[in-house]
Scaffold this motif. Structure first.
Motif, mmCIF file in Angstrom:
data_model
loop_
_atom_site.group_PDB
_atom_site.id
_atom_site.type_symbol
_atom_site.label_atom_id
_atom_site.label_comp_id
_atom_site.label_asym_id
_atom_site.label_seq_id
_atom_site.Cartn_x
_atom_site.Cartn_y
_atom_site.Cartn_z
ATOM 1 N N HIS A 39 6.608 5.927 2.454
ATOM 2 C CA HIS A 39 5.653 7.020 2.588
ATOM 3 C C HIS A 39 4.886 7.127 1.277
ATOM 4 O O HIS A 39 5.495 7.287 0.220
ATOM 5 N N VAL A 40 3.568 7.067 1.356
ATOM 6 C CA VAL A 40 2.729 7.154 0.164
ATOM 7 C C VAL A 40 1.926 8.439 0.252
ATOM 8 O O VAL A 40 1.163 8.631 1.191
ATOM 9 N N ASN A 41 2.109 9.316 -0.720
ATOM 10 C CA ASN A 41 1.365 10.570 -0.728
ATOM 11 C C ASN A 41 -0.001 10.414 -1.371
ATOM 12 O O ASN A 41 -0.936 11.093 -0.988
ATOM 13 N N GLY A 84 -1.070 0.117 -6.430
ATOM 14 C CA GLY A 84 -1.216 -0.834 -5.338
ATOM 15 C C GLY A 84 0.052 -0.904 -4.518
ATOM 16 O O GLY A 84 1.143 -0.664 -5.015
ATOM 17 N N ILE A 85 -0.098 -1.237 -3.258
ATOM 18 C CA ILE A 85 1.035 -1.499 -2.381
ATOM 19 C C ILE A 85 0.803 -2.889 -1.818
ATOM 20 O O ILE A 85 -0.200 -3.135 -1.156
#
Length: 86
Positions: free
Chosen positions: A19-21, A28-29
């Motif tokens: 989960h990225v807020n 970066g992902i």
């Protein structure tokens, strides 16, 4: 006699979910086999008030002024200057 260990296997990292807020400031992902070649970033932020973190904070009657008369904030390298870029 010194016995050298066998080459190590790459670590196995497993997530059920990510989960990225928020993504900011050169974040970066990357998923899968990838390589970031010549990956660079530059940025600037002017904060007249700074940051307020937490819950139920109030800022009342404040006046903020940011005076930034720079034409270029940092010297560009690698030909990064693109006219009209926002």
């Amino acid at each position: 006699m010194l016995k050298l260990p066998c080459p190590l296997e790459p670590p196995l990292i497993e997530f059920d979910s990510i989960h990225v807020n928020s993504i900011a400031d050169a974040s970066g992902i990357f998923i899968g086999t990838n390589t970031q070649v010549n990956w660079s970033t530059s940025g600037k932020a002017n904060n007249g008030l700074g940051e307020i973190n937490g819950d139920h904070n109030y800022v009342l009657y404040n006046i903020n002024t940011v005076y930034d008369n720079d034409i270029i904030d940092a010297p560009y390298t690698k030909g990064d200057l693109i006219i009209g870029r926002v």
